[in-house]
Design an enzyme around this catalytic site. Structure first.
Site, mmCIF file in Angstrom:
data_model
loop_
_atom_site.group_PDB
_atom_site.id
_atom_site.type_symbol
_atom_site.label_atom_id
_atom_site.label_comp_id
_atom_site.label_asym_id
_atom_site.label_seq_id
_atom_site.Cartn_x
_atom_site.Cartn_y
_atom_site.Cartn_z
ATOM 1 N N CYS A 135 4.633 8.456 9.018
ATOM 2 C CA CYS A 135 4.703 9.924 8.961
ATOM 3 C C CYS A 135 5.952 10.494 9.608
ATOM 4 O O CYS A 135 6.391 10.018 10.653
ATOM 5 C CB CYS A 135 3.515 10.544 9.674
ATOM 6 S SG CYS A 135 1.931 9.964 9.118
ATOM 7 N N ARG A 142 11.348 6.551 6.106
ATOM 8 C CA ARG A 142 10.343 6.020 7.028
ATOM 9 C C ARG A 142 9.151 5.419 6.280
ATOM 10 O O ARG A 142 8.378 4.665 6.865
ATOM 11 C CB ARG A 142 9.842 7.137 7.954
ATOM 12 C CG ARG A 142 10.907 7.699 8.845
ATOM 13 C CD ARG A 142 10.452 9.013 9.446
ATOM 14 N NE ARG A 142 9.449 8.835 10.477
ATOM 15 C CZ ARG A 142 9.703 8.680 11.771
ATOM 16 N NH1 ARG A 142 10.946 8.653 12.187
ATOM 17 N NH2 ARG A 142 8.736 8.550 12.634
ATOM 18 N N TRP A 148 1.948 8.938 5.757
ATOM 19 C CA TRP A 148 1.685 7.526 5.461
ATOM 20 C C TRP A 148 0.224 7.317 5.852
ATOM 21 O O TRP A 148 -0.123 7.374 7.027
ATOM 22 C CB TRP A 148 2.617 6.654 6.293
ATOM 23 C CG TRP A 148 2.576 5.205 5.960
ATOM 24 C CD1 TRP A 148 3.247 4.578 4.950
ATOM 25 C CD2 TRP A 148 1.864 4.180 6.642
ATOM 26 N NE1 TRP A 148 2.985 3.227 4.970
ATOM 27 C CE2 TRP A 148 2.136 2.969 5.997
ATOM 28 C CE3 TRP A 148 0.999 4.174 7.744
ATOM 29 C CZ2 TRP A 148 1.585 1.756 6.401
ATOM 30 C CZ3 TRP A 148 0.440 2.976 8.156
ATOM 31 C CH2 TRP A 148 0.756 1.780 7.477
ATOM 32 N N ASN A 204 1.820 13.391 13.307
ATOM 33 C CA ASN A 204 2.229 11.984 13.201
ATOM 34 C C ASN A 204 1.519 11.238 14.318
ATOM 35 O O ASN A 204 1.605 11.651 15.472
ATOM 36 C CB ASN A 204 3.762 11.901 13.355
ATOM 37 C CG ASN A 204 4.268 10.478 13.513
ATOM 38 O OD1 ASN A 204 3.550 9.517 13.215
ATOM 39 N ND2 ASN A 204 5.486 10.332 13.976
ATOM 40 N N GLY A 205 0.816 10.156 13.980
ATOM 41 C CA GLY A 205 0.113 9.384 15.016
ATOM 42 C C GLY A 205 -1.356 9.244 14.663
ATOM 43 O O GLY A 205 -1.745 9.388 13.498
ATOM 44 N N GLU A 261 11.396 -15.570 8.439
ATOM 45 C CA GLU A 261 12.045 -14.333 8.018
ATOM 46 C C GLU A 261 12.218 -14.302 6.491
ATOM 47 O O GLU A 261 11.996 -13.272 5.855
ATOM 48 C CB GLU A 261 13.390 -14.180 8.746
ATOM 49 C CG GLU A 261 14.186 -12.953 8.374
ATOM 50 C CD GLU A 261 13.440 -11.624 8.524
ATOM 51 O OE1 GLU A 261 12.331 -11.604 9.098
ATOM 52 O OE2 GLU A 261 13.946 -10.617 8.020
ATOM 53 N N LYS A 275 10.502 -11.471 4.060
ATOM 54 C CA LYS A 275 11.313 -10.656 3.156
ATOM 55 C C LYS A 275 10.741 -10.735 1.750
ATOM 56 O O LYS A 275 10.586 -9.739 1.078
ATOM 57 C CB LYS A 275 12.744 -11.190 3.184
ATOM 58 C CG LYS A 275 13.877 -10.279 3.242
ATOM 59 C CD LYS A 275 14.139 -9.458 4.444
ATOM 60 C CE LYS A 275 12.999 -8.893 5.221
ATOM 61 N NZ LYS A 275 13.301 -8.411 6.524
ATOM 62 N N GLU A 309 7.182 -8.953 1.335
ATOM 63 C CA GLU A 309 7.115 -7.503 1.466
ATOM 64 C C GLU A 309 7.719 -6.767 0.276
ATOM 65 O O GLU A 309 7.275 -5.674 -0.052
ATOM 66 C CB GLU A 309 7.716 -7.003 2.782
ATOM 67 C CG GLU A 309 9.201 -7.198 2.929
ATOM 68 C CD GLU A 309 9.726 -6.701 4.264
ATOM 69 O OE1 GLU A 309 9.292 -5.642 4.727
ATOM 70 O OE2 GLU A 309 10.592 -7.379 4.843
ATOM 71 N N HIS A 339 -0.578 -31.344 7.260
ATOM 72 C CA HIS A 339 -1.829 -31.161 8.010
ATOM 73 C C HIS A 339 -2.714 -30.108 7.361
ATOM 74 O O HIS A 339 -3.551 -29.505 8.044
ATOM 75 C CB HIS A 339 -1.509 -30.826 9.469
ATOM 76 C CG HIS A 339 -0.749 -31.910 10.158
ATOM 77 N ND1 HIS A 339 -1.339 -33.096 10.526
ATOM 78 C CD2 HIS A 339 0.560 -32.023 10.476
ATOM 79 C CE1 HIS A 339 -0.419 -33.887 11.065
ATOM 80 N NE2 HIS A 339 0.749 -33.256 11.043
ATOM 81 N N LYS A 346 9.166 2.297 7.190
ATOM 82 C CA LYS A 346 10.354 1.808 7.885
ATOM 83 C C LYS A 346 10.173 1.905 9.397
ATOM 84 O O LYS A 346 10.622 1.063 10.144
ATOM 85 C CB LYS A 346 11.566 2.640 7.439
ATOM 86 C CG LYS A 346 12.894 2.212 8.060
ATOM 87 C CD LYS A 346 13.373 0.920 7.458
ATOM 88 C CE LYS A 346 14.630 0.375 8.090
ATOM 89 N NZ LYS A 346 14.765 -1.071 7.848
HETATM 90 C C1 F6R Z 1 10.553 -6.237 7.701
HETATM 91 C C2 F6R Z 1 10.580 -5.072 8.540
HETATM 92 C C3 F6R Z 1 9.560 -4.958 9.616
HETATM 93 C C4 F6R Z 1 10.232 -4.464 10.906
HETATM 94 C C5 F6R Z 1 9.168 -4.192 11.987
HETATM 95 C C6 F6R Z 1 9.799 -3.788 13.300
HETATM 96 O O1 F6R Z 1 11.603 -6.211 6.785
HETATM 97 O O2 F6R Z 1 11.434 -4.233 8.392
HETATM 98 O O3 F6R Z 1 8.892 -6.144 9.819
HETATM 99 O O4 F6R Z 1 11.123 -5.442 11.334
HETATM 100 O O5 F6R Z 1 8.329 -3.160 11.545
HETATM 101 O O6 F6R Z 1 10.594 -2.659 13.153
HETATM 102 P P1 F6R Z 1 11.668 -2.291 14.247
HETATM 103 O O7 F6R Z 1 12.726 -3.317 14.220
HETATM 104 O O8 F6R Z 1 12.179 -0.934 13.855
HETATM 105 O O9 F6R Z 1 10.948 -2.272 15.561
#
Ligand code: F6R
Length: 590
Positions: free
Chosen positions: A2, A26, A72, A98-99, A468, A472, A475, A491, A585
């Site tokens: 949000c 966001r 969101w 927001n929250g 990682e 990627k 998601e 295993h 985000k």
């Molecule tokens: C994956 C991604 C998330 C962020 C996570 C932490 O591509 O973007 O996993 O890495 O939400 O976000 P920050 O780095 O802003 O604390």
């Protein structure tokens, strides 16, 4: 997650809509605004994108007070009724939130018989304001604030006195001022498009914003002083021809240089030799991609540090019983600096007397205010939800910090240090070479896009890279994916390997090359298509080549073909790569 914006000043509706555009990155699923008219508040809200909201609003008259929101969903499905703003029953107030209001069920029960129009936790705030209103809007806001539990940044329009109010606890809220107006915003970068000075609102605070400026109050009504400062001006998010994600990946070589220069120009680690020698443990704490950079940095630093370097997921750290004392250095990693779990974990370390450092891309964020020292990774703004260049730059900063710690503790020699610095200098060119092979990766993506699952494997420092790469992929492509230490496959997970799946093997270690060759054969003989991300070739595997680099720096380079692979697979599946479903985000709720 949000985003909220509020404004007093000419053209409040237009500016609020523009601000919602800046907050889009966001992540959100619905949006709305409230405009204060002469003696009432008009609310416009829709499910879907800002473009849908703009269409819905059409040519409405302007006004000088408005609030807006990108939602969101957490409580209640995605629909116009659950979108913000919410009007109070008699229309005296409109709110955006927001929250999470954790005690909203209890509060709803107390308002026995009240008619709610949504399934959200937020609407309770509008009801409480009306209930507490006895002719003084500020008193109603303070009384409401005292009843709320949880995390919240709430912007409120009040008809009676034509004032904007806000309530803040544990969710970011910026107050901004300029010649043209006064602003409330959940994001300093967005606020800086209008405000020439900004204040970061402390927790448990009520804000009153009027033509006369901003006043801040504790919840008992005591006025408090909050410092304003000039924010760095955000660049306009330039529209790119393609996707932000691809643009951000291609920026990695130049950003790696900036991360390294920034580390040295900001004074480096910044611990005294005494403290560095006294430390008994280092935690690397973050979420998602940021956690993976901690996992990778810890894996390499184990080669040179004589104390434990423990990567921990922030949301686990808050509730588990990790030892923290004055000899603990906790490094909090966060691109946005606003991730609620990471900020809470930091507060836990501060309460227990540990040393808290932030490694972030965002100065003046909640995390930087919670930490004693901040190291900025200088990756530049990320707009794609999937984090890419921040990961590589976090690794540069963390590696340098942990090397400096090793030097101070006498476990890293000057010769080793210089070798790594030389390696860092060559790294941007190595990444450029990987980027030049984008076409090959795009072709490979075509072959992999219909896999039923894609597994990522690696050993020691390649395992975090596998994590990682897998994150990627899942998601943005929505293909099922998991990462495993390569030796662990047999295993249990080997049962899932057949000719419908693919396996990406990350193999950068010369010493473990034969071990990885066995793992590759293990999955290839069971029918999996295997891709080796490696400076070496493997039988039975298609190779995504990475140039030879310093062993401590492979993780920074090896992540790049994985970022590209995820991107191209998602594109070939027609996904919205910059805004994947269900994700935000900036994750500002726990
Ligand atoms: C994956 C991604 C998330 C962020 C996570 C932490 O591509 O973007 O996993 O890495 O939400 O976000 P920050 O780095 O802003 O604390």
């Amino acid at each position: 997650m949000c985003g909220i914006f509020g404004m007093i000043g000419d053209g409040a509706v237009g500016n609020t809509l523009r601000a919602l555009g800046y907050l889009e990155y966001r992540g959100y699923d619905s949006a709305g605004i409230a405009a204060l008219r002469k003696d009432r508040i008009d609310v416009y809200k829709t499910a879907g994108r800002i473009a849908a909201l703009k269409k819905f609003i059409g040519d409405v008259p302007e006004t000088d007070i408005a609030i807006g929101h990108t939602r969101w969903a957490t409580h209640g499905e995605v629909c116009a009724a659950n979108a913000h703003p919410f009007l109070s029953p008699q229309g005296r107030f409109a709110i955006v939130h927001n929250g999470i209001i954790e005690n909203y069920r209890d509060l709803r029960r107390e308002l026995n018989g009240a008619l709610f129009t949504s399934d959200t936790d937020s609407e309770i705030v509008a009801h409480l304001l009306e209930k507490e209103y006895r002719g003084n809007a500020l008193e109603a806001v303070l009384a409401t604030a005292r009843k709320l539990r949880g995390s919240f940044a709430i912007a409120i329009v009040s008809v009676s006195d034509r004032v904007l109010y806000a309530i803040k606890n544990k969710s970011p809220l910026i107050v901004g001022m300029s010649e043209e107006g006064a602003y409330l915003c959940s994001d300093i970068r967005c606020a800086s498009h209008w405000a020439s000075s900004v204040a970061v609102t402390p927790d448990d605070t009520v804000v009153e914003l009027s033509d006369n400026g901003a006043r801040f109050f504790r919840l008992d009504g005591t006025p408090i002083e909050v410092a304003f400062f000039a924010p760095d001006k955000a660049e306009e998010a330039e529209r790119v021809d393609g996707d932000f994600m691809l643009k951000e990946i291609t920026e990695i070589p130049s950003k790696l240089r900036l991360a390294e220069q920034g580390y040295f120009s900001s004074g480096g680690l910044g611990l005294t030799r005494d403290i560095a020698r006294r430390l008994s443990r280092v935690y690397l704490i973050g979420c998602g991609t940021a956690y993976h950079s901690g996992l990778e940095a810890a894996a390499v630093a184990r080669q040179w540090l004589d104390i434990d370097v423990l990567p921990v997921i922030a949301s686990e750290f808050i509730y588990d019983n990790y030892t923290v004392d004055g000899d603990t250095l906790a490094i909090f990693i966060s691109q946005s600096g606003e991730t609620a779990d990471t900020v809470r974990a930091c507060e836990r370390v501060r309460r227990s007397g540990g040393i808290a450092y932030a490694v972030t891309n965002t100065d003046s964020s909640s995390l930087t205010f919670a930490c004693q020292r901040t190291l900025n990774i200088r990756a530049g703004a990320e707009y794609a939800v999937a984090s890419t260049k921040a990961y590589n730059c976090q690794l540069v900063t963390l590696t340098l910090m942990l090397l400096d710690l090793g030097r101070m503790r006498g476990t890293v020699s000057d010769a080793t240090y210089d070798e790594v610095l030389r390696g860092l200098e060559e790294l941007p060119r190595a990444v450029e070479k990987i980027l030049e092979d984008g076409y090959g990766i795009a072709q490979l993506a075509e072959q992999l896009k219909n896999s039923t699952a894609i597994f990522y494997i690696g050993r020691t420092a390649d395992y975090p890279t596998a994590c990682e790469g897998s994150l990627k992929l899942k998601e943005i492509s929505y293909i099922h994916s998991e990462a495993y230490p390569a030796g662990e496959l047999k295993h249990g997970t080997l049962a899932l390997i057949d000719n419908t799946v693919a396996v990406v093997a990350i193999a950068t270690s010369r010493e473990l090359r034969d071990k990885m060759a066995s793992s590759v054969t293990e999955v290839a003989t069971r029918g999996a298509k295997v891709i080796a991300v490696s400076p070496y070739t493997f039988e039975n595997a298609v190779r995504l080549a990475i140039p030879e680099t310093h062993p401590y720096l492979y993780g920074i380079a090896a992540a790049v073909p994985l970022q590209l692979l995820a991107y191209y697979i998602a594109k070939r599946l027609g996904r919205d790569v910059d805004k994947p479903r269900n994700l935000a985000k900036s994750v500002t709720v726990e």
